[in-house]
Design a protein around this motif. Sequence first.
Motif, PDB file in Angstrom:
ATOM      1  N   UNK A   1       0.830  -1.208   0.000  1.00 14.40           N
ATOM      2  CA  UNK A   1       0.000   0.000   0.000  1.00 14.40           C
ATOM      3  C   UNK A   1       0.867   1.262   0.000  1.00 14.40           C
ATOM      4  N   UNK A   2       2.141   1.087   0.275  1.00  8.86           N
ATOM      5  CA  UNK A   2       3.035   2.238   0.250  1.00  8.86           C
ATOM      6  C   UNK A   2       3.149   2.986   1.567  1.00  8.86           C
ATOM      7  N   UNK A   3       2.818   2.316   2.668  1.00  4.51           N
ATOM      8  CA  UNK A   3       3.007   2.960   3.984  1.00  4.51           C
ATOM      9  C   UNK A   3       4.510   3.037   4.240  1.00  4.51           C
ATOM     10  N   UNK A   4       5.057   4.245   4.411  1.00  2.00           N
ATOM     11  CA  UNK A   4       6.499   4.341   4.616  1.00  2.00           C
ATOM     12  C   UNK A   4       6.909   3.719   5.956  1.00  2.00           C
ATOM     13  N   UNK A   5       8.146   3.229   6.010  1.00  2.75           N
ATOM     14  CA  UNK A   5       8.688   2.816   7.311  1.00  2.75           C
ATOM     15  C   UNK A   5       8.680   4.060   8.188  1.00  2.75           C
ATOM     16  N   UNK A   6       8.470   3.879   9.447  1.00  4.57           N
ATOM     17  CA  UNK A   6       8.439   4.985  10.423  1.00  4.57           C
ATOM     18  C   UNK A   6       7.227   5.891  10.291  1.00  4.57           C
TER      19      UNK A   6
ATOM     20  N   UNK B   1      13.033   8.430  17.187  1.00  2.00           N
ATOM     21  CA  UNK B   1      12.706   7.044  16.819  1.00  2.00           C
ATOM     22  C   UNK B   1      13.222   6.743  15.414  1.00  2.00           C
ATOM     23  N   UNK B   2      12.975   7.677  14.506  1.00  2.53           N
ATOM     24  CA  UNK B   2      13.410   7.509  13.112  1.00  2.53           C
ATOM     25  C   UNK B   2      14.925   7.298  13.070  1.00  2.53           C
ATOM     26  N   UNK B   3      15.628   8.146  13.824  1.00  2.00           N
ATOM     27  CA  UNK B   3      17.090   8.093  13.820  1.00  2.00           C
ATOM     28  C   UNK B   3      17.594   6.747  14.347  1.00  2.00           C
ATOM     29  N   UNK B   4      16.887   6.197  15.346  1.00  2.00           N
ATOM     30  CA  UNK B   4      17.348   4.934  15.935  1.00  2.00           C
ATOM     31  C   UNK B   4      16.892   3.734  15.096  1.00  2.00           C
ATOM     32  N   UNK B   5      15.973   3.977  14.164  1.00  2.00           N
ATOM     33  CA  UNK B   5      15.467   2.879  13.349  1.00  2.00           C
ATOM     34  C   UNK B   5      14.511   1.975  14.099  1.00  2.00           C
ATOM     35  N   UNK B   6      14.024   2.426  15.257  1.00  2.00           N
ATOM     36  CA  UNK B   6      13.131   1.590  16.068  1.00  2.00           C
ATOM     37  C   UNK B   6      11.661   1.952  15.825  1.00  2.00           C
ATOM     38  N   UNK B   7      10.753   0.970  15.945  1.00  2.74           N
ATOM     39  CA  UNK B   7       9.328   1.306  15.894  1.00  2.74           C
ATOM     40  C   UNK B   7       8.917   2.017  17.187  1.00  2.74           C
ATOM     41  N   UNK B   8       7.764   2.684  17.150  1.00  8.73           N
ATOM     42  CA  UNK B   8       7.300   3.399  18.336  1.00  8.73           C
ATOM     43  C   UNK B   8       5.903   2.956  18.740  1.00  8.73           C
TER      44      UNK B   8
END
Lengths: 100, 448
Positions: free
Chosen positions: B45-50, B127-134
């Motif tokens: 669907x194109x949901x971006x990561x983060x 969160x984006x910088x760490x690559x972790x989900x929130x």
Amino acid sequence: MDRSAILNLIYAAIDEVNPTLPPDRRIDKSPETQLFGRGSRLDSLGLVNLVVATEARLAESGLAVALADERAMSQKQSPFRTVETLCDYIALTLQEGELG
Amino acid sequence: MPIDFLLERFAACGDADAIVWNDRAYSYRWLLNRIRHWRHHIAETGVPEHANVALVADFSPNAAALLLALAGHGCVVLPMTPAISESKQEEYLALGECTWRVRIGADDEAGLEALGGESRHELFGMLKASGHPGLVLFSSGSTGKSKGVVHDFEQLLENYRKPRAALRTIAFLLFDHIGGINTMLHTLASGGCLIVADDRSPDGVLDAIARHRAELLPTSPTFLNLVLLSDAIRRHDLSSLKVIAYATEPMPETTLARLRELLPGVRFHQNYGLSEVGILRSKSESSDSLWVQVGGEGYETRVVDGVLQIKAQSAMLGYLNAPSPFTEDGWFVTGDVVERKGDYFRFLGRQSELINVGGEKVYPAEVENVVRTLENVAEAVVYGEKNPILGNIVCARVTLVEPEDRAAFTARLKQHCAAVLKRHQVPVKVEITAGPQHTDRFKKVRIP
């Protein structure tokens, strides 16, 4: 509400509050009974209980009156000196309510 | 990937029940396939990561699968229940800077939609910088404005890496609540079965326990009190029940004693959890004791000025819309007033609910315990009210079993309390109410 009705209402409040007070702090049902101040038996907690019990009884008679508020506290002479002065203060407050 | 250890565990559980929903069991195999399906669909669907994705759902098989699939995709997930009003949801969507929304209907069908906009808050940047989900939870405190609590979901999931006993567990606390999320992750990470009770009344929940042979009921003291009042325990077969875990507010001593009498085979376990730090492991001194040890791996505790402070590895990153509640050296100030006895704590109540009567402190729970033992009292809530003479006075709002004259009841209550409590603790104002005294989340309401 006339003065004798108000007096009876305060007496009923005294009946409610007395059993919760230490025996030496209980008060008589009479207009001359000192409530708060020099020589009175009630402490601040006892006074607040009596005032709130009186307010509750007034409310049951359809009269929403705040007795312990800034106005009461700022009277030249405290309305809480004796049963009689409290009775006067309630009568006055009710009267003002009717006029206002 | 942060959810890999869960996926491995689900695979090992195979055909065992993972979730019971609408009286149908869904296996771990089904759940695993579903998570894969949603991962694929989210990417397609194109949901971006983060992306910040609102997940509007109650507990359901697809809600569980989507929560984990979104975390696996690296998203910031914001669970919300459909029960909140449209305007509240709009408020949360804006506060949480949601760019996508998934809505799961009563039929468990999910719809994914783009909302537009972008997330700018610095916590989302971290969160984006760490690559972790929130994970964002909204603390809808019984007083005041909702606060957005931002967690590093990967860090939070670490708490579930070590498997615990696999129990058939009732999902009682809601999907958008730290307690509800904890129930779900704890149960699934341990290979247990999550039983969704759609009817959250005392009879509804006890019926779900009986029909699905539930072993663990995580709930609130207020709900347990309603269970007692409704007399529902007599109407259901609760022989499968092993543990009742309660949290979120102090347990009334009278409620605990009565429950132990009616459910002698059940262990009672007090948890301690907060949206901001997650759920701490705790151990009651004994089943009939209100003294608990709290902490466990990843948590440290200390008491400053009578208030519990916690240092937690899995603490939130911060609030979206409120100043940091952490001390300079990184301790979270809980606002819970505690008594201490060696390693054990007893929770006296929230600092914000403490009533100052002419300089003397009164804890509502202590007074409520006494009022509740009075004959004809079904429920009691004690709160403070401003008073020009004493600063504040103690007030009680009481629900009665049978109607009773107000003045007579008030006199009875005052005498009963005066015999047990100190004078300044005795309620001055007594109100009799007919309505329920809890929120729809079974949390006590202590507002005048």
